[in-house]
Design an enzyme around this catalytic site. Structure first.
Site, PDB file in Angstrom:
ATOM      1  CB  CYS A 130      12.385  27.421  54.331  1.00  0.00           C
ATOM      2  SG  CYS A 130      12.321  25.622  54.098  1.00  0.00           S
ATOM      3  CB  SER A 161      20.612  23.766  53.130  1.00  0.00           C
ATOM      4  OG  SER A 161      19.429  23.282  52.529  1.00  0.00           O
ATOM      5  CG  ASN A 284      16.871  25.568  52.993  1.00  0.00           C
ATOM      6  OD1 ASN A 284      17.921  25.736  52.365  1.00  0.00           O
ATOM      7  ND2 ASN A 284      16.820  24.794  54.051  1.00  0.00           N
TER       8      ASN A 284
END
Length: 306
Positions: A130, A161, A284
């Protein structure tokens, strides 16, 4: 009806489920053929079933035994670096192309706006990380104007996340991202740092890019960066410059060059997720699935046109 390439997604976690939603909502040359997991009770498999997507909870072996497998033209791997090693070996022998969303990096690194077309026919492409998808375009933008001696990126993501796959691959994240900064971004040397931010409420993904290059026209560097940001926004609408590009002329010592006077460029980015399945703060994950979808569309468009 326009022919579409059927795809399978291995990994029914957050990334795999978000990717499934993107394929179903935005796939131009793609359609879902199967969702693969290893936990029969996973939310991703349950959602896929509700959406009418064939599923298996028996991993790759389950996919290979599904009657739908004969129609699969592309497989996304959203599991882990170690698992991808095994998956790639089996599917490569069967001639099935793969898009790898893990840091395994068996195939060439691909960042769609930088080198997506160059690897459209590769049998296994790696989506870096990411942080790499967010920052390598910026390094590449600077490299288009001036030789980059060194580039360092810091990716700060919300702890919420970061799932078990991300946490299990921290070392691979830093190594893969640093290498891709060099191979794809064009820097002589790259370094990557990831920060899991525990703030509550969760913060948006933030990325900081530092480059040290030969002296160059600052206006041209800034224009190159802004043009690259616009290209990324074409498939990641929540990607943006957080503030104006910062410049500073400095003299530093580099192990391979001695003391050099050059241009230090600092770029601050924010990535807001599209919230197709994941929350907005999970930029991300969103930039990874968006990049993978863009890469798959490039591959599938060639297949459909053939």
């Amino acid at each position: 009806m326009t022919q579409k390439v059927k795809v399978a997604i291995i990994g029914s976690g957050n990334i795999g489920t978000d990717l499934m939603i993107k394929v179903m909502r935005h796939g131009k040359h793609l359609e879902m053929g199967a969702m693969v997991g290893i936990d029969p009770a996973s939310e991703g498999l349950a959602r896929a079933t509700r959406l009418g997507v064939p599923t298996t909870a028996d991993g790759l072996e389950g996919l290979l035994s599904m009657p739908e497998f004969k129609d699969i033209g592309l497989v996304f791997d959203a599991t882990s670096a170690s698992a991808h090693q095994k998956h790639a070996s089996r599917l490569d022998a069967l001639g099935v192309p793969m898009i790898d969303l893990t840091p395994a990096a068996i195939g060439p690194y691909v960042v769609p706006v930088v080198n997506g077309d160059a690897h459209r026919d590769a049998k296994n492409v790696n989506m870096v990380t990411c942080g790499g998808q967010a920052t390598i375009p910026i390094v590449a933008a600077v490299s288009q104007v001036a030789h980059v001696y060194y580039a360092e990126i810091v990716a700060s993501i919300a702890s919420r996340s970061a799932g078990p796959g991300t946490r299990a691959n921290i070392d691979e994240f830093t190594e893969t991202t640093a290498r891709a900064i060099e191979v794809v971004g064009g820097a002589e040397r790259g370094k990557a740092i990831i920060i899991l931010n525990p703030a509550d409420p969760p913060l948006m993904m933030r990325d900081t890019v530092f480059t040290f290059s030969e002296l160059a026209d600052q206006t041209k560097v800034e224009e190159s960066i802004e043009a690259m940001v616009a290209k990324v926004q074409a498939y990641v609408p929540g990607y943006r410059l957080k503030q104006s590009v910062q410049f500073d002329e400095a003299e530093i010592a580099l192990p391979s060059h001695g003391r050099i006077r050059g241009l230090k460029t600092t770029v601050l980015l924010e990535v807001r997720g599209a919230a197709h399945y994941l929350p907005e703060y999970a930029g991300n994950l969103d930039i990874m699935t968006s990049a993978a979808l863009a890469c798959a569309e490039t591959h599938a468009s060639a297949v459909v046109a053939a």
